[in-house]
Design a protein around this motif. Sequence first.
Motif, PDB file in Angstrom:
ATOM      1  N   LEU A  54       0.547  -1.233   0.250  1.00 14.82           N
ATOM      2  CA  LEU A  54      -0.142  -0.077   0.142  1.00 14.82           C
ATOM      3  C   LEU A  54       0.410   1.192  -0.193  1.00 14.82           C
ATOM      4  O   LEU A  54       2.130   1.280   1.179  1.00 14.82           O
ATOM      5  N   LEU A  55       0.477   2.056  -0.627  1.00 18.58           N
ATOM      6  CA  LEU A  55       1.031   3.741  -1.069  1.00 18.58           C
ATOM      7  C   LEU A  55       0.900   4.798   0.425  1.00 18.58           C
ATOM      8  O   LEU A  55      -0.423   4.472   0.235  1.00 18.58           O
ATOM      9  N   HIS A  56       1.369   4.769   0.465  1.00 20.11           N
ATOM     10  CA  HIS A  56       0.993   5.983   1.450  1.00 20.11           C
ATOM     11  C   HIS A  56       1.888   7.794   2.056  1.00 20.11           C
ATOM     12  O   HIS A  56       2.459   7.376   0.885  1.00 20.11           O
ATOM     13  N   VAL A  57       1.046   8.643   1.878  1.00 23.34           N
ATOM     14  CA  VAL A  57       2.127   9.937   2.160  1.00 23.34           C
ATOM     15  C   VAL A  57       2.132   9.932   4.054  1.00 23.34           C
ATOM     16  O   VAL A  57       1.110   9.898   4.240  1.00 23.34           O
ATOM     17  N   ASP A  58       2.603  10.532   4.320  1.00 23.68           N
ATOM     18  CA  ASP A  58       3.573  10.712   5.671  1.00 23.68           C
ATOM     19  C   ASP A  58       2.962  12.818   5.317  1.00 23.68           C
ATOM     20  O   ASP A  58       4.219  13.217   4.934  1.00 23.68           O
ATOM     21  N   TRP A  59       1.988  12.888   5.809  1.00 21.00           N
ATOM     22  CA  TRP A  59       1.578  14.460   5.556  1.00 21.00           C
ATOM     23  C   TRP A  59       1.915  15.690   7.218  1.00 21.00           C
ATOM     24  O   TRP A  59       1.548  15.040   8.473  1.00 21.00           O
ATOM     25  N   TRP A  60       2.621  16.760   7.071  1.00 25.71           N
ATOM     26  CA  TRP A  60       2.337  17.600   8.711  1.00 25.71           C
ATOM     27  C   TRP A  60       1.349  18.742   7.909  1.00 25.71           C
ATOM     28  O   TRP A  60       1.243  19.310   7.032  1.00 25.71           O
ATOM     29  N   THR A  61       0.458  18.367   8.795  1.00 30.37           N
ATOM     30  CA  THR A  61      -0.849  19.525   9.146  1.00 30.37           C
ATOM     31  C   THR A  61      -0.708  20.170  10.797  1.00 30.37           C
ATOM     32  O   THR A  61      -0.355  19.780  11.279  1.00 30.37           O
ATOM     33  N   PRO A  62      -1.113  21.789  10.040  1.00 24.34           N
ATOM     34  CA  PRO A  62      -1.294  22.373  11.401  1.00 24.34           C
ATOM     35  C   PRO A  62      -2.686  22.477  11.979  1.00 24.34           C
ATOM     36  O   PRO A  62      -2.920  22.921  12.949  1.00 24.34           O
ATOM     37  N   ALA A  63      -3.713  21.667  11.332  1.00 25.00           N
ATOM     38  CA  ALA A  63      -4.767  21.401  11.527  1.00 25.00           C
ATOM     39  C   ALA A  63      -5.448  20.137  12.998  1.00 25.00           C
ATOM     40  O   ALA A  63      -4.370  19.980  13.711  1.00 25.00           O
ATOM     41  N   THR A  64      -5.311  20.985  14.174  1.00 27.19           N
ATOM     42  CA  THR A  64      -5.545  21.110  15.362  1.00 27.19           C
ATOM     43  C   THR A  64      -7.057  19.247  15.145  1.00 27.19           C
ATOM     44  O   THR A  64      -7.482  18.493  16.879  1.00 27.19           O
ATOM     45  N   GLN A  65      -8.177  19.745  14.445  1.00 30.18           N
ATOM     46  CA  GLN A  65      -8.722  18.030  14.649  1.00 30.18           C
ATOM     47  C   GLN A  65      -8.210  17.266  13.403  1.00 30.18           C
ATOM     48  O   GLN A  65      -8.276  18.127  12.053  1.00 30.18           O
ATOM     49  N   ARG A  66      -8.988  16.382  13.235  1.00 31.16           N
ATOM     50  CA  ARG A  66      -8.325  15.189  11.862  1.00 31.16           C
ATOM     51  C   ARG A  66      -9.410  15.646  11.276  1.00 31.16           C
ATOM     52  O   ARG A  66     -10.806  15.779  10.787  1.00 31.16           O
ATOM     53  N   PRO A  67      -7.957  16.478   9.411  1.00 29.04           N
ATOM     54  CA  PRO A  67      -9.421  16.904   8.230  1.00 29.04           C
ATOM     55  C   PRO A  67     -10.439  15.296   7.351  1.00 29.04           C
ATOM     56  O   PRO A  67      -9.747  14.296   7.977  1.00 29.04           O
ATOM     57  N   PRO A  68     -11.398  15.811   7.381  1.00 27.54           N
ATOM     58  CA  PRO A  68     -12.291  14.467   6.515  1.00 27.54           C
ATOM     59  C   PRO A  68     -11.385  13.935   5.284  1.00 27.54           C
ATOM     60  O   PRO A  68      -9.993  14.773   5.222  1.00 27.54           O
ATOM     61  N   THR A  85      -0.857  10.597   8.402  1.00 33.35           N
ATOM     62  CA  THR A  85      -0.721   9.508   7.573  1.00 33.35           C
ATOM     63  C   THR A  85      -2.406   9.261   6.874  1.00 33.35           C
ATOM     64  O   THR A  85      -2.977   8.818   7.417  1.00 33.35           O
ATOM     65  N   ARG A  86      -2.208   8.913   5.390  1.00 31.39           N
ATOM     66  CA  ARG A  86      -3.197   8.642   4.842  1.00 31.39           C
ATOM     67  C   ARG A  86      -2.898   7.587   3.361  1.00 31.39           C
ATOM     68  O   ARG A  86      -1.413   7.803   2.974  1.00 31.39           O
ATOM     69  N   PHE A  87      -3.515   6.613   3.295  1.00 36.46           N
ATOM     70  CA  PHE A  87      -3.048   5.912   1.703  1.00 36.46           C
ATOM     71  C   PHE A  87      -4.001   6.432   0.790  1.00 36.46           C
ATOM     72  O   PHE A  87      -5.194   6.870   0.849  1.00 36.46           O
ATOM     73  N   TYR A  88      -3.495   5.692  -0.472  1.00 36.23           N
ATOM     74  CA  TYR A  88      -4.201   5.945  -1.559  1.00 36.23           C
ATOM     75  C   TYR A  88      -4.148   5.296  -2.728  1.00 36.23           C
ATOM     76  O   TYR A  88      -2.088   4.247  -2.516  1.00 36.23           O
ATOM     77  N   GLY A  89      -4.319   5.066  -3.843  1.00 32.08           N
ATOM     78  CA  GLY A  89      -4.505   4.210  -5.405  1.00 32.08           C
ATOM     79  C   GLY A  89      -3.158   5.407  -5.769  1.00 32.08           C
ATOM     80  O   GLY A  89      -3.649   6.728  -5.584  1.00 32.08           O
ATOM     81  N   GLU A  90      -2.789   5.139  -6.854  1.00 33.62           N
ATOM     82  CA  GLU A  90      -1.775   5.613  -7.625  1.00 33.62           C
ATOM     83  C   GLU A  90      -2.927   6.498  -8.363  1.00 33.62           C
ATOM     84  O   GLU A  90      -1.975   7.892  -8.428  1.00 33.62           O
TER      85      GLU A  90
END
Length: 277
Positions: free
Chosen positions: A39-53, A108-113
């Motif tokens: 599975l492909l993932h991306v680790d993101w840095w986010t300033p959000a205090t709550q988990r975005p949709p 961390t989120r996963f994605y299709g190509e």
Amino acid sequence: MGQAKIKRGAAFAPYLIDGWESRDCIDFAFALSRLTGWLLHVDWWTPATQRPPEGKEDGFKPLRVFVGDNRNLIFDPRGVMSIFDFRDRIVTKQIRMRGHDGPGSVLTRFYGEDKFVRLPLRYQPDAEKIKDAVEAISAHPNYLSNVPARGLPKLPAHHAARFSFGSCSVFAEALSQRTGLRATALMAIRLLSGWEGTEISESGYFHSVVLHPDGMAEDSWGKAAVEDIALRYGVAEFVTNDFEHRAVVERIKHNTADVYALRFDDAVSLIRESTGR
């Protein structure tokens, strides 16, 4: 929990690692995902205090693209490692290097190509660089030998992941109806140390599978020993309960009938297209 050795399987030439890391490892990750089916993932840095949709990455800053299995292993150019090693030794370093030292968190989120073209990444996958990475990885059997094989039958990894949490009961019900295999719930009795945050219902329910006559189980990730499936969720001891699976399905039908119908049809289509059943 013990940590895997970060160097396990790692022996790529430094210039290769430097090249892949200069583009956030996106070409390496695409190549490895295509070679292994993981599975492909991306680790993101986010300033959000709550988990975005899901599907909303506005304001996200990419840290690294990577491939992971359905448990806690990460396959990085610097080695095959646990998710804990990856976080401590790779992601933390990326946060410091990018200057993300203010309030925020790693998501961390996963994605299709096909989803990558719409993501706010620093780099998009490059066909030639992916081809070169495939050749470099294929020439390194020691690395690939440390990447576990996926179970059969194989659904595309991002679809398998979609039905790993929340919709596992829908997938098990669809698979049961397609194959005639018995669907059942897995009920936790004892968790592994360090997995106390695992999402478990008051009854102990944490996952649904179908059972094969040989005692093996199957979910969206394919056929495996039922004990191994339970370990993916950090469950060391469990029991099966057909009635609980039925109750979970009926609750979803009652509370969100339209959502259930869409997910059930989606699961049936994936099972038919990916396995021919």
